[in-house]
Scaffold this motif. Sequence first.
Motif, PDB file in Angstrom:
ATOM      1  N   LEU A 215      -3.975  -0.251   5.102  1.00  0.00           N
ATOM      2  CA  LEU A 215      -4.292   1.117   4.688  1.00  0.00           C
ATOM      3  C   LEU A 215      -4.155   2.094   5.849  1.00  0.00           C
TER       4      LEU A 215
ATOM      5  N   ALA B   4     -10.488   2.085   2.014  1.00  0.00           N
ATOM      6  CA  ALA B   4      -9.640   3.272   1.951  1.00  0.00           C
ATOM      7  C   ALA B   4     -10.343   4.472   2.573  1.00  0.00           C
TER       8      ALA B   4
ATOM      9  N   VAL C 252      -1.961   0.864  -5.057  1.00  0.00           N
ATOM     10  CA  VAL C 252      -1.521  -0.513  -4.841  1.00  0.00           C
ATOM     11  C   VAL C 252      -0.905  -0.982  -6.155  1.00  0.00           C
TER      12      VAL C 252
ATOM     13  N   ILE D 145       0.875  -1.170   0.000  1.00  0.00           N
ATOM     14  CA  ILE D 145       0.000   0.000   0.000  1.00  0.00           C
ATOM     15  C   ILE D 145       0.911   1.219   0.000  1.00  0.00           C
TER      16      ILE D 145
ATOM     17  N   THR E  62       1.184   5.427  -0.206  1.00  0.00           N
ATOM     18  CA  THR E  62       0.410   6.651  -0.009  1.00  0.00           C
ATOM     19  C   THR E  62       1.320   7.858  -0.183  1.00  0.00           C
TER      20      THR E  62
ATOM     21  N   ALA F 249      -7.360  -5.496   3.483  1.00  0.00           N
ATOM     22  CA  ALA F 249      -6.277  -4.509   3.428  1.00  0.00           C
ATOM     23  C   ALA F 249      -6.523  -3.332   4.357  1.00  0.00           C
TER      24      ALA F 249
END
Length: 205
Positions: free
Chosen positions: A112, A69, A96, A44, A46, A108
């Motif tokens: 996250l 998310a 991803v 993941i 970000t 996930a």
Amino acid sequence: MTGENLPDFLDMNPMIHNRVRDSANPGVITGLAWTPVGGTILYIETMFTKGSGKVQVTGQLGDVMKESAQIAVSLVKNLYPKQSRLFEENDLHIHVPDGATPKDGPSAGITLVTALSSLLTGRSVSPHYAMTGEVSLQGNVNPIGGLPEKLMAAQRAGVETVFIPRDNEQDLRDVADEVKDQLQIIPVEKISDVLRQLDLLVESA
């Protein structure tokens, strides 16, 4: 026919499994996923970019994962109220990798939340930590499926420590001993349990 030319006769290529990355970066966390052919690790990723609070999610994610998310963003804003202004002053991109492969499911959620917490605090987490678990808006870590396959993938990829939902402890009986012997498996009930152990719950939050 020899070992070197055997693939030519069988028309086969060796199977390449993912390995954990060498470097750690804030906002990037190793997750675990179930696939029809077994488990795999995934990342993941970000990132904040200058903007006005928009959230972009990429990587061919299904509706359930997109909802995860959204839950993660709300939960992290609540966990880090003093830093939550960063979500208003920037745009957030969640990605991803391996965009050609469809991904869906709630497991996930834990990854996250941890990735966003790492991004917000600027603290990186070793890729040798991996995790799987659904996360509720209250911060509970709920059970998931496919644990044996996910742990096998973690061990194969070089992961050292895995966070799993406490309600999945009973599934460990279906995991081969040689896999369990090479992993530190930590059952958790709340996402805060994970963040504390990874030193992501800062006093200023």
